[in-house]
Design an enzyme around this catalytic site. Sequence first.
Site, PDB file in Angstrom:
ATOM      1  CE  LYS A 102      50.268  85.569   7.243  1.00 59.50           C
ATOM      2  NZ  LYS A 102      51.171  86.223   6.272  1.00 59.50           N
ATOM      3  CB  THR A 146      55.156  92.518   1.415  1.00 57.35           C
ATOM      4  OG1 THR A 146      54.210  92.576   2.483  1.00 57.35           O
ATOM      5  CG2 THR A 146      54.440  92.465   0.082  1.00 57.35           C
ATOM      6  CE  LYS A 185      56.774  95.272   4.784  1.00 58.49           C
ATOM      7  NZ  LYS A 185      55.679  95.010   5.760  1.00 58.49           N
ATOM      8  CG  HIS A 204      45.661  90.496  -2.433  1.00 55.22           C
ATOM      9  ND1 HIS A 204      46.927  90.986  -2.251  1.00 55.22           N
ATOM     10  CD2 HIS A 204      44.983  91.445  -3.096  1.00 55.22           C
ATOM     11  CE1 HIS A 204      46.993  92.204  -2.765  1.00 55.22           C
ATOM     12  NE2 HIS A 204      45.825  92.508  -3.303  1.00 55.22           N
ATOM     13  CE  LYS A 247      55.722  85.606   8.252  1.00 53.22           C
ATOM     14  NZ  LYS A 247      55.652  85.911   6.835  1.00 53.22           N
ATOM     15  NE  ARG A 248      46.309  89.710  11.843  1.00 56.21           N
ATOM     16  CZ  ARG A 248      45.111  90.284  11.701  1.00 56.21           C
ATOM     17  NH1 ARG A 248      44.998  91.460  11.092  1.00 56.21           N
ATOM     18  NH2 ARG A 248      44.031  89.698  12.178  1.00 56.21           N
TER      19      ARG A 248
HETATM   20  C1  LIG Z   1      54.840  94.003   5.823  1.00 52.66           C
HETATM   21  C2  LIG Z   1      53.825  93.890   6.885  1.00 52.66           C
HETATM   22  C3  LIG Z   1      52.939  92.817   6.891  1.00 52.66           C
HETATM   23  C4  LIG Z   1      52.988  91.683   5.876  1.00 52.66           C
HETATM   24  O1  LIG Z   1      53.866  90.696   6.370  1.00 52.66           O
HETATM   25  P1  LIG Z   1      53.894  89.209   5.738  1.00 52.66           P
HETATM   26  O2  LIG Z   1      55.078  88.583   6.408  1.00 52.66           O
HETATM   27  O3  LIG Z   1      54.098  89.373   4.276  1.00 52.66           O
HETATM   28  O4  LIG Z   1      52.618  88.560   6.104  1.00 52.66           O
HETATM   29  C5  LIG Z   1      51.993  92.755   7.887  1.00 52.66           C
HETATM   30  N1  LIG Z   1      51.918  93.705   8.839  1.00 52.66           N
HETATM   31  C6  LIG Z   1      52.771  94.748   8.875  1.00 52.66           C
HETATM   32  C7  LIG Z   1      52.657  95.748   9.969  1.00 52.66           C
HETATM   33  C8  LIG Z   1      53.748  94.885   7.896  1.00 52.66           C
HETATM   34  O5  LIG Z   1      54.588  95.930   7.934  1.00 52.66           O
END
Ligand SMILES: *Cc1c(COP(=O)(O)O)cnc(C)c1O
Length: 835
Positions: free
Chosen positions: A574, A676, A680, A377, A568-569
């Site tokens: 990032k 991911t 979304k 990952h 995101k985190r």
């Molecule tokens: C989808 C999702 C992530 C992943 O987000 P990235 O932008 O790909 O880092 C992290 N936390 C939650 C709650 C999510 O739904």
Amino acid sequence: MSSLTNPIKNHPNDHVFDLPPLPMDAEGLARDFKRYYAHTFGRDRDCQSAYYPYKALAITLRDRLMERWKRTRQAYDDAGGKRAYYLSLEFLMGRTLSNAMLNLDIDNAVETGLYDLGLLLEEIASSEPDPGLGNGGLGRLAACFLDSCATLQLPVRGYGLRYEYGMFRQLIEGGEQVEEPDHWLRDGNPWELERPEFTQRIQFGGRTESYRDHAGRMAVRWVDTHDVLAVPYDIPVPGYRNETVNTLRLWKAAATDEFDLDEFNAGSYPESVAQKNAAEHITMVLYPNDASENGKELRLRQQFFLASASIKDVLRDWIRLHGPDFTRFAELNCFQLNDTHPAVSVAELMRQLMDEHHLEWEAAWNIARQTMAYTNHTLLPEALERWPVRLFRQLLPRILEIIFEINARFLAEVALRWPGDTDRQRRMSLIEEGYEPQVRMAYLAIVGSYSVNGVAALHSELLIEGLFRDFHELWPEKFNNKTNGVTPRRWLSMCNPELHGLLNETIGSGWVRNLEELAKLVPFAEDAAFRERWHGIKQANKARLAEVVAQLCRVEFPVDALFDVQVKRIHEYKRQLLNILHVIHLYNRIKRGDTESWTPRCVLIGGKAAPGYVMAKQIIQLINRVACVVNKDPATAGLLRVAFVPDYRVSLMEVIAPGTDLSEQISTAGKEASGTGNMKFMMNGAVTIGTLDGANIEIRDQVGADNFFLFGLTAAGVESRRHHYDPNGIIANDPELMDVMNLLESGHFNQFEGGLFDAVIMSIRNPHDPWMTAADFHGYIEAQECAAAAYRDRERWLRMSVFNTAHSGYFSSDRTIGEYNETIWHLTPTPPASL
Ligand SMILES: *Cc1c(COP(=O)(O)O)cnc(C)c1O
């Protein structure tokens, strides 16, 4: 033996299970709901809590899942086909109730039934806690995968840990992150089913000794261990309207009932009982580190606990169905390792096969390397797991012996292939030599697997060129790519019911199972009336998001503005910092009156920082300070708003993604394995502004360059630029960036707290800044200006939005799981008998 595992002599006959199917209509559902509410939970009209209606409804639905669940297990047993197990230290499932209703196709019936009782479904659903048994993308991927496996009717079981405390709750106080423990199990979990009859005993510590077995062969046993019980709790995972209900099995640690007699005899009874407590600590808390390792002993305990309990469970099931003959085991079983966290499974499977089931090394090794598959990952060096040999020796002495033996045999193979290349042997060894020798978990996973995959095309490419280059040279056939996906059930149907309705009306409902059908939307992008409806839905979703922002952040977001979102985190790679530099740039433009043909913009940022990650926490503080200054300056009225949303989690994302116009995916190229969140947003009609990183590349390929705001260095560009990176030169030659830095460095956002953001500022000016924030600044503000201009042209933007949804079909986790199955698992879809 505990009373729960004590067998009964007069076994109930099959009539006990001879039940008519439960009613699925509003009236029948309401009847069950009333009985649970009034009789099982004993509530009356004085009860004011929304929790008991939730609990009564959850049990009502669980009954419906239960009857399908048993049939699914039966179908898998009867078919006797191959099975796969998804091993993961994290499953970020999100709430269950709405998902169960959608998948059982009873959402309307439930809503009607409750309405007749004077209850609002939405209110009841919102009192469900959001189980946060994961950090971010990796844990959420595991959850999306389980949904797709159930929808595709594949015999796949998830194995994880039942943490008492999930991801911490994030509060923002004075602009800073404060962590609060999340005791999500406090009021019980109606969705889980305890299975004490499948409890396993897990060994730790002790020592090994060799002995001669009954056949006179040398064998090893692991003795004088401190054992911990693993008790399974099953969570149902329903497929989409197909009668399948798969299982997520989560292990809870429990003390054995034995007393430490030495302690007891020494008169230290309380100490002896207190020891039991330590056993239960193993599944007490999820480690809150995302994309960085944590070298704590307890973490290694968690990893082995999951591996050992899950493998024992699989072997027990194997013997139940096939007897103690393992010749066909590899043909009929497969373990998918979600990152290296469960990689110790390779050695633990060997141990159980040899020490507990008496297989020879060769036979056990052939099974291990034909059943294990590993998903990588990340390429970030700080995330690569290494455990000190010393810790292994103390905690898992038998496992260490097996790892040494695997390594010796492996290095002999390397020597045979590259005679005399000792440098290569040192590079590829499972043991990193040095002052403190370490076990390299990724190498153990590669050597012990028949498949190694990355999670997006670029990432898989970079893996074989870089980190795993030597291994790719040795075994090119092992390496493959599986671009991530997300489930369209939760991330479109459930979270965006208005759009779900419009899609069904326009192209039929086949897209929910076959997301590529969204491409049928393309011609409708040219239909002005359709675009108007699309716009209406987006605006309603923005209003819903604005309400949440108003409540959580006390900031007003006008729905006509461009909603620009990065959730995101929080991590330097990032680049939330790049985002906030752009905000400061917009603020500067407003202050200097450069606002001609301005696009009003609302910037939303959210995410948790690992509690020990000082720089990430400073970035949160900076975002909040900038938000504070911008929002209260009258000059920004109607032009710019900034908010940091606290406690970003799955249930928040379900409101955020549908209400977003512009999706920020701005990581340093080569650093985000896939992403991911980007998928979304795309599904819900947001347009991406992003770098050529992770799955962004594939998103842009699918939607077309015209419908994506691209900027920044490429992954190769980043690497070649490193040698002569001069951020101070870049700043000096870019007046816009200079203005931003001047404002930051003047202390404008930290008045009376001189130096508060020095570390953040220094990181931008540092020629060794690994994330190269300054290098991409100019391209970023230009791309942002393009996005702003596109948004002002409403019809153009709506077309882009429709195209994004229309071309998101590839990013369904059904496609991803289809590929895992085609090329790695080879499972046969197995529907249960219908009710
Ligand atoms: C989808 C999702 C992530 C992943 O987000 P990235 O932008 O790909 O880092 C992290 N936390 C939650 C709650 C999510 O739904």
